[in-house]
Design a protein around this motif. Sequence first.
Motif, PDB file in Angstrom:
ATOM      1  N   ASP A  19       0.829  -1.205   0.000  1.00  0.00           N
ATOM      2  CA  ASP A  19       0.000   0.000   0.000  1.00  0.00           C
ATOM      3  C   ASP A  19       0.866   1.260   0.000  1.00  0.00           C
ATOM      4  OD1 ASP A  19      -2.269  -1.505  -0.040  1.00  0.00           O
ATOM      5  OD2 ASP A  19      -2.668  -1.347   2.106  1.00  0.00           O
ATOM      6  N   GLN A  20       1.895   1.268   0.840  1.00  0.00           N
ATOM      7  CA  GLN A  20       2.784   2.423   0.908  1.00  0.00           C
ATOM      8  C   GLN A  20       3.559   2.587  -0.400  1.00  0.00           C
ATOM      9  OE1 GLN A  20       5.592   2.252   4.126  1.00  0.00           O
ATOM     10  NE2 GLN A  20       6.305   4.341   3.825  1.00  0.00           N
ATOM     11  N   GLY A  21       4.045   1.474  -0.931  1.00  0.00           N
ATOM     12  CA  GLY A  21       4.767   1.530  -2.197  1.00  0.00           C
ATOM     13  C   GLY A  21       3.868   1.943  -3.339  1.00  0.00           C
ATOM     14  N   ASN A 203      -2.753  -2.246 -10.859  1.00  0.00           N
ATOM     15  CA  ASN A 203      -2.663  -3.707 -10.830  1.00  0.00           C
ATOM     16  C   ASN A 203      -1.275  -4.197 -11.221  1.00  0.00           C
ATOM     17  OD1 ASN A 203      -5.315  -3.910 -10.012  1.00  0.00           O
ATOM     18  ND2 ASN A 203      -6.121  -4.236 -12.075  1.00  0.00           N
ATOM     19  N   ASP A 204      -0.653  -3.531 -12.191  1.00  0.00           N
ATOM     20  CA  ASP A 204       0.700  -3.916 -12.587  1.00  0.00           C
ATOM     21  C   ASP A 204       1.670  -3.774 -11.418  1.00  0.00           C
ATOM     22  OD1 ASP A 204      -0.053  -4.567 -15.120  1.00  0.00           O
ATOM     23  OD2 ASP A 204       0.711  -2.747 -16.078  1.00  0.00           O
ATOM     24  N   TYR A 205       1.515  -2.693 -10.664  1.00  0.00           N
ATOM     25  CA  TYR A 205       2.404  -2.509  -9.514  1.00  0.00           C
ATOM     26  C   TYR A 205       2.175  -3.615  -8.478  1.00  0.00           C
ATOM     27  CZ  TYR A 205       4.631  -0.732  -5.354  1.00  0.00           C
ATOM     28  OH  TYR A 205       5.433  -0.630  -4.238  1.00  0.00           O
ATOM     29  N   ILE A 206       0.925  -3.895  -8.167  1.00  0.00           N
ATOM     30  CA  ILE A 206       0.621  -4.903  -7.150  1.00  0.00           C
ATOM     31  C   ILE A 206       1.179  -6.273  -7.559  1.00  0.00           C
ATOM     32  CG2 ILE A 206      -1.255  -6.176  -6.042  1.00  0.00           C
ATOM     33  CD1 ILE A 206      -2.903  -3.585  -6.143  1.00  0.00           C
ATOM     34  N   HIS A 208       3.788  -6.887  -9.444  1.00  0.00           N
ATOM     35  CA  HIS A 208       5.250  -6.932  -9.503  1.00  0.00           C
ATOM     36  C   HIS A 208       5.920  -6.374  -8.244  1.00  0.00           C
ATOM     37  CE1 HIS A 208       4.054  -7.105 -13.766  1.00  0.00           C
ATOM     38  NE2 HIS A 208       5.146  -7.821 -13.934  1.00  0.00           N
ATOM     39  N   ALA A 209       5.114  -5.979  -7.263  1.00  0.00           N
ATOM     40  CA  ALA A 209       5.674  -5.301  -6.093  1.00  0.00           C
ATOM     41  C   ALA A 209       6.613  -6.196  -5.297  1.00  0.00           C
ATOM     42  CB  ALA A 209       4.549  -4.789  -5.192  1.00  0.00           C
ATOM     43  N   GLN A 210       6.336  -7.500  -5.280  1.00  0.00           N
ATOM     44  CA  GLN A 210       7.145  -8.392  -4.458  1.00  0.00           C
ATOM     45  C   GLN A 210       8.590  -8.456  -4.952  1.00  0.00           C
ATOM     46  OE1 GLN A 210       5.970  -9.558  -1.670  1.00  0.00           O
ATOM     47  NE2 GLN A 210       3.939  -8.716  -2.081  1.00  0.00           N
ATOM     48  N   ALA A 211       8.771  -8.333  -6.258  1.00  0.00           N
ATOM     49  CA  ALA A 211      10.127  -8.388  -6.806  1.00  0.00           C
ATOM     50  C   ALA A 211      10.931  -7.148  -6.448  1.00  0.00           C
ATOM     51  CB  ALA A 211      10.063  -8.538  -8.328  1.00  0.00           C
ATOM     52  N   MET A 212      10.235  -6.012  -6.315  1.00  0.00           N
ATOM     53  CA  MET A 212      10.868  -4.741  -5.924  1.00  0.00           C
ATOM     54  C   MET A 212      12.063  -4.401  -6.818  1.00  0.00           C
ATOM     55  SD  MET A 212       8.879  -3.639  -3.676  1.00  0.00           S
ATOM     56  CE  MET A 212       9.771  -2.197  -3.113  1.00  0.00           C
ATOM     57  N   ASP A 213      11.889  -4.609  -8.116  1.00  0.00           N
ATOM     58  CA  ASP A 213      12.899  -4.237  -9.102  1.00  0.00           C
ATOM     59  C   ASP A 213      12.802  -2.729  -9.326  1.00  0.00           C
ATOM     60  OD1 ASP A 213      14.470  -3.738 -11.303  1.00  0.00           O
ATOM     61  OD2 ASP A 213      13.797  -5.489 -12.439  1.00  0.00           O
TER      62      ASP A 213
END
Length: 247
Positions: A19-21, A203-206, A208-213
């Motif tokens: 959420d913060q990201g 949605n794209d951010y959510i 791919h957020a785990q990879a934090m590239d």
Amino acid sequence: MADYQTIRAGAGTRSAQVDQGLRAHMNKVYGTMSVGMVITALAGWAISGLAVNDAGQLTQLGNAIYASPLKWLIMFAPLIMVFAFGAMVNRISAAGAQLFFYTFAVLMGLSLSSIFLIYTGVSVAQTFLVTAIAFAALSLWGYTTKKDISGWGSFLIMGVVGLIVASIVNIFLGSPAIAFAISALGVLIFAGLTAYDTQRIKNDYIQHAQAMDQEWLQKSAIMGALNLYLDFINLFMFLLSFMGQRE
């Protein structure tokens, strides 16, 4: 029980981080888009001022832009750059992508500079304000709605292609009726794209957020800014055809 609480706490922490990201990511998207809009407006205003002299006649620059075959290059160059950006975005750095976007914004200002000569400044400002309010409302709805509108994408893109083809044909036909229909459909299509693109960026951010590239996130924000920028510009131009008062 303790394991369940630990898992739930971990999931809650990850959710809070996403959420913060996501907020930071969307702020980056809207901030980059806003800078691009300012660059376009300033470039268009400055170029239109240089294109006409005190007597209201086209200067040498004005003739080169509006009264020569160069106008076709200026008209279609932004479209070419959009396709080029999509093809090369994965091969350039985030800094290169941002520079490309701002260069595109300058070129778009050159392409749109004629509106400052055709329409009154008051009507341009009023249309911009209406567009900003409509865009904000549509983008907010796209961001907050629980409804999945991803299915809109193919129909909206087909609509954009149809608008481009019809606009090119009408350059030669010059039909007011076709121009009115294009403008009306353009408002509806880009209103839908504003909500659709906002939800897609989220949605794209959510996803791919785990990879934090970080490199991907930065380029994704710039690409998202470009999409929303184009939605805003096109919505503004189609509304201007209805609301603009000619000089």
